[in-house]
Scaffold this motif. Structure first.
Motif, PDB file in Angstrom:
ATOM      1  N   VAL A  97     -20.346  50.711  41.516  1.00  0.00           N
ATOM      2  CA  VAL A  97     -20.655  51.204  40.170  1.00  0.00           C
ATOM      3  C   VAL A  97     -21.358  50.146  39.329  1.00  0.00           C
ATOM      4  N   THR A  98     -20.885  48.902  39.412  1.00  0.00           N
ATOM      5  CA  THR A  98     -21.503  47.863  38.576  1.00  0.00           C
ATOM      6  C   THR A  98     -22.920  47.550  39.049  1.00  0.00           C
ATOM      7  N   TRP A  99     -23.158  47.625  40.358  1.00  0.00           N
ATOM      8  CA  TRP A  99     -24.524  47.412  40.828  1.00  0.00           C
ATOM      9  C   TRP A  99     -25.468  48.445  40.237  1.00  0.00           C
ATOM     10  N   ILE A 114     -29.274  50.618  34.318  1.00  0.00           N
ATOM     11  CA  ILE A 114     -29.078  50.729  32.870  1.00  0.00           C
ATOM     12  C   ILE A 114     -29.372  49.414  32.170  1.00  0.00           C
ATOM     13  N   LEU A 115     -28.733  48.336  32.619  1.00  0.00           N
ATOM     14  CA  LEU A 115     -28.854  47.081  31.879  1.00  0.00           C
ATOM     15  C   LEU A 115     -30.258  46.497  31.967  1.00  0.00           C
ATOM     16  N   ALA A 130     -29.724  42.862  29.883  1.00  0.00           N
ATOM     17  CA  ALA A 130     -29.015  42.235  31.004  1.00  0.00           C
ATOM     18  C   ALA A 130     -28.041  41.169  30.537  1.00  0.00           C
ATOM     19  N   TYR A 131     -28.254  40.609  29.357  1.00  0.00           N
ATOM     20  CA  TYR A 131     -27.348  39.563  28.866  1.00  0.00           C
ATOM     21  C   TYR A 131     -25.979  40.133  28.507  1.00  0.00           C
ATOM     22  N   ALA A 155     -20.266  44.656  29.636  1.00  0.00           N
ATOM     23  CA  ALA A 155     -20.492  45.984  30.210  1.00  0.00           C
ATOM     24  C   ALA A 155     -19.696  46.162  31.491  1.00  0.00           C
ATOM     25  N   PHE A 156     -19.648  45.104  32.313  1.00  0.00           N
ATOM     26  CA  PHE A 156     -18.892  45.204  33.559  1.00  0.00           C
ATOM     27  C   PHE A 156     -17.401  45.374  33.289  1.00  0.00           C
ATOM     28  N   ILE A 157     -16.885  44.637  32.298  1.00  0.00           N
ATOM     29  CA  ILE A 157     -15.450  44.749  31.985  1.00  0.00           C
ATOM     30  C   ILE A 157     -15.123  46.176  31.581  1.00  0.00           C
TER      31      ILE A 157
END
Lengths: 348, 194
Positions: free
Chosen positions: B57-59, B65-66, B72-73, B78-80
Motif C-alpha cells: 500500500v505504501t509503495w 499520490i505523493l 514526497a517530503y 503519510a505512511f504513518i
C-alpha cells in the motif's frame, strides 16, 4: 500538478488533511460494513467476571467463558474464583437458576520439608519440579514427596500459594479460589481441592510400606490404622471417614466432620488439625443421663447416673460429639475456649 | 524480476539485515511478546501479514499520490497514517470474515499499528528505490526475519524461566542481555552476499 504550484504552507496541510479525511471516512464505512453482531450479554458478563483468565472453567480465558455462558454451554457455577456471589449475578443476567456449591481450596498433602527428609543425590538442573521428577523421581529420599522447586507457586494466578522455610508449599485459603491450576502443575500429584470447611488433613501420599517410610520421613504415614479405628463416622472400617488404602491414610471429605480425633492418635503427627480446639464444659442443668459419657471416644467424661457429670479438660480433645448427644431440652454441655494451662500436648 | 535478486533480498532481510537483531527496530513487541512460544508465533504471523500489506500500500501511495502531487517530503506522516488505517481496516475485515484467524492473531494487530519496524520497512523500500515486486518480497522477508528472531528469543526465555537467574537479572534484564548476545551472533552474517 496543481498542488505542487501552491506554497508548501498550504499544500501540506491540504494534502495530509485530505488523506486523513479519506482514511477516516473509509474506516467509518468499514466499521459499519464489517460490524460483527455480538450479544450484549457477553460484554455485560465479561465485565463482572474476575478477569484472571485462570482457565478453571475449562474455557480460554474469561472472554471464552462469557461466550460459552451466553451460548448455554457453561453454567455460572463453573467459575471457581467467582464463587457463589458471582454465580448469582451471572445467573441474573442470563435469567437462569443456579444451585449453590461450597467453595473449595487447595491443600498440599506433604509434610516432609527439607529439614525432615534428606536428599539422596545432589540435583543440578532446571529448578522445576516436573524437570526434577523426570530424573529418577527426583532428588529426595521419598519418591512421593514434595520437591519444593515451586511449580505450584508459579502456576497460581492468584498468588495464593508460597513456599515456606521448609520448602513446602502453603496455601492461603483466603486468596485461593479453587481454580485447580496447582493441582495440575504438581508432578507428584500432592495437591487436591477440598471443601473449605474441612480442617483436618493427612499430610502424606506415600505408598511405601510403613517400615520404609519410618526410615526416611519422621512425619510420614506408616499405615498403622489407629486413625481408622478411632474415627466416629460410620460403623464398619470401610465406611469411616478416614481409611488406610495402599499404605497411606486417606480422608473422605464428603463424610469427614473435622472432629480431629484422628489427629490426636496419629503416632507420627502426619494428620494435622487446623481447628482451634475447645474443651467441653458441663453446666448445672445436667441431669446425669450418661449419654455424653457413653459417646465420648476418649473417655474424658465421668459421672454417676442422675449425678452432675464432669469433663476432664486434660483428656478432652474438643471433638464436640458430646454436645450433639446431650438432649436438646437439657443442653447442659457446651464448648468453651481452652485455658492455656489445660492445653493438651497430644493435639497435633 | 530475477529469482536470484529476489533470493538475495530474502537472505538479506532475514539474516544479514535482520530487523530486530541488526537494525534494532521493533524491539517493543520483540521483548513484550517473546515470553511464550505460541504467542510469539501469533505475533510473528501478524507482523508478516502487516509488513507485506504495508509495503504494497505504501509503495502505491508513494509513486501514485505523493510523487505526482509533488509532496514526497510528506512521506513519513503519510505512511504513518496509511499504516494505522490499514491495520485497523484489516482487523475489522478479519474479525468479520474469519473468527478463527481473528482469535489466533487478531489481538496482536493493534500492538503493531505504529511499530517502527513496519514503518521502517515501508520507508526502506522507498529509499532503496525498489520496484513493486521487490518491495513486496522485502516486506514479507523482513516479517520472516522478525518472526525468526521472536521464535528464537521465546525458546530461550521459556528455558530461562526455570533457571536459577540471579535476582537483579530476573525478567527483563536477562532478556536484554540474551538479545544482545543473539545480535552479536547474527553479526556473523554481515557482508554475506550471493
Amino acid at each position: 500538478m496543481v498542488l505542487s504550484q501552491l506554497s508548501p504552507v498550504l499544500s501540506s496541510p491540504l494534502s495530509v488533511g485530505a488523506l486523513g479525511v479519506l482514511f477516516g471516512a473509509s474506516l467509518a464505512f468499514a466499521s459499519r460494513r464489517f460490524s460483527v453482531k455480538v450479544d450484549p450479554r457477553v460484554q455485560k458478563i465479561y465485565e463482572i467476571l474476575p478477569g484472571a483468565n485462570c482457565g478453571a472453567c475449562g474455557y480460554p480465558g474469561c472472554m471464552g467463558f462469557a461466550a460459552a455462558l451466553v451460548k448455554g454451554e457453561a453454567v455460572p457455577t463453573d467459575c471457581a474464583p467467582g464463587g457463589e456471589a458471582l454465580a448469582k449475578r451471572v445467573a441474573e443476567i442470563l435469567g437462569v437458576e443456579v444451585e449453590a456449591k461450597e467453595r473449595q481450596v487447595a491443600r498440599v498433602h506433604c509434610g516432609g520439608g527439607r529439614s525432615i527428609v534428606k536428599n539422596r543425590v545432589e540435583y543440578i538442573g532446571l529448578q522445576d519440579c516436573t524437570a526434577a521428577s523426570l530424573i529418577g523421581g527426583g532428588p529426595k529420599e521419598c519418591q512421593y514427596g514434595c520437591l519444593g522447586l515451586g511449580d505450584c507457586v508459579r502456576s497460581c494466578p492468584f498468588d495464593a500459594i508460597h513456599l515456606n522455610a521448609e520448602r513446602l508449599p502453603v496455601v492461603d485459603p483466603d486468596k485461593c479460589t479453587g481454580c485447580g491450576n496447582c493441582v495440575m502443575a504438581c508432578p507428584k500429584q500432592l495437591i487436591s481441592l477440598v471443601p473449605v470447611s474441612c480442617r483436618v488433613h493427612v499430610l502424606c501420599r506415600s505408598f511405601d510400606k510403613g517400615a520404609v517410610v519410618r526410615k526416611i520421613c519422621s512425619v510420614g504415614c506408616i499405615a498403622c490404622n489407629k486413625c481408622n479405628r478411632i474415627c466416629p463416622v460410620g460403623k464398619e472400617p470401610e465406611e469411616k471417614a478416614i481409611i488406610v488404602r495402599n499404605q497411606v491414610a486417606e480422608i473422605n471429605y464428603n463424610t469427614c466432620t473435622s472432629c480431629g480425633l484422628c489427629a490426636t492418635v496419629c503416632p507420627t503427627h502426619t494428620i494435622v488439625d487446623e481447628v482451634e480446639r475447645q474443651v467441653a464444659f458441663i453446666d448445672d442443668q445436667c441431669v446425669g443421663c450418661r449419654l455424653c459419657l457413653k459417646a465420648c471416644p476418649v473417655g474424658a467424661i465421668t459421672g454417676e447416673l442422675k449425678q452432675l457429670h464432669r469433663v476432664d479438660p486434660d483428656k478432652c480433645v474438643g471433638c464436640g460429639i458430646c454436645v450433639e448427644k446431650c438432649p436438646p431440652k437439657i443442653s447442659a454441655i457446651r464448648m468453651v475456649p481452652r485455658k492455656p494451662a489445660q492445653k493438651n500436648e497430644d493435639a497435633a | 524480476m530475477e529469482f536470484k535478486t529476489l533470493l538475495t533480498i530474502v537472505i538479506a532481510a532475514v539474516f544479514v539485515n535482520n530487523f530486530v537483531l541488526s537494525r534494532f527496530l521493533g524491539l517493543c513487541p520483540f521483548i513484550g511478546v517473546s515470553k511464550r512460544l505460541d504467542s510469539a508465533l501469533g505475533m510473528g504471523m501478524a507482523v508478516i501479514f502487516v509488513m507485506t500489506m504495508a509495503s504494497l500500500v505504501t509503495w502505491v501511495i508513494q509513486y501514485y499520490i505523493l510523487v505526482p502531487f509533488g509532496i514526497a517530503y510528506l512521506r513519513t506522516i503519510a505512511f504513518i497514517l496509511t499504516i494505522a488505517t490499514l491495520v485497523q481496516f484489516v482487523e475489522m475485515v478479519i474479525q468479520k470474515t474469519s473468527p478463527q484467524l481473528y482469535s489466533a492473531l487478531g489481538i496482536y494487530l493493534p500492538l503493531i499499528t505504529t511499530n517502527c519496524a513496519v514503518l521502517g520497512v515501508a520507508i526502506l523500500n522507498i529509499t532503496e528505490e525498489l520496484g513493486l515486486i521487490a518491495s513486496l518480497v522485502e516486506g514479507f522477508a523482513s516479517g520472516l526475519g522478525f518472526t525468526l528472531a521472536l521464535i528464537l528469543m521465546s525458546g530461550i526465555r521459556e528455558r530461562l524461566e526455570v533457571c536459577a537467574v540471579p535476582a537483579p537479572f530476573e525478567g527483563l534484564p536477562i532478556a536484554f542481555v540474551v538479545a544482545g548476545l543473539m545480535s552479536i551472533a547474527f553479526m556473523g552474517f554481515a557482508g554475506f552476499s550471493l
